[in-house]
Design a protein around this motif. Structure first.
Motif: not given
Length: 187
Positions: A113-125
């Motif tokens: 929302t803030a960046g007007q971009a897509d964002a996806r999660e990288i999960v830390r194991l």
């Protein structure tokens, strides 16, 4: 005319939701073992120079303005507005966010929302394993629950990450551990 390509930040963390003073902001510029060189600050590092050159104009200031003025302007705008301007001004269209770092950081939805971009999660194991360990009573249930959690996270995560490489560097064996070694470590 050549079209500007989409920029993907392939590994980042969320944005702090709180204001920072000069010292705490400066500490975020570099993860170092000690203080900056005598007579300098972390604003005098390559990262500091880049922040001082590129960020102030996005907030309506001249490039290389004094750090105190830059931070005062961030406070004037507020955390949300300053973050919005800086993220949108970066030109990044997709953020891949490691959500395993502690602190009051934005998650993928807020970054998008803030960046007007897509964002996806990288999960830390390691974080996933810690969460599973809190609810598992035995080694067998821990391993089963961890496998289930990794499988569940894979449905929405873009990637997984581990701090093992940072902790062990090139001394880390390239082959995965065997089942007995995993059970022993889990125990």
């Amino acid at each position: 005319m050549i079209e500007t390509p989409s920029l993907v930040d392939q590994y980042c963390h969320g944005v702090l939701r709180t204001e920072l003073g000069l010292g705490t902001f400066e500490a975020q510029l570099a993860r170092t073992e000690g203080p900056p060189a005598a007579g300098t600050t972390l604003f005098d590092t390559q990262t500091g120079f880049a922040v001082r050159r590129w960020c102030p104009p996005l907030l309506g200031l001249e490039p290389h303005c004094p750090p105190a003025r830059y931070l005062a302007r961030r406070r004037e705008l507020g955390v949300l507005e300053a973050g919005r301007r800086l993220l949108r001004g970066s030109g990044i269209t997709t953020y891949l966010i490691d959500t395993g770092l502690p602190g009051d950081l934005t998650g993928p939805a807020e970054m998008a929302t803030a960046g007007q971009a897509d964002a996806r999660e990288i999960v830390r194991l390691e974080l996933l394993a810690e969460q599973v360990a809190d609810t598992s009573g035995t080694v067998e249930s821990f391993l089963a629950n961890l496998a289930e959690s990794v499988h569940g996270a894979a449905g929405s995560a873009v990637a997984f990450t581990s701090v093992a490489g940072v902790r062990h560097g090139l001394a880390l064996a390239p082959e995965p551990p065997g089942p007995g070694e995993v059970r022993g470590a889990a125990g």
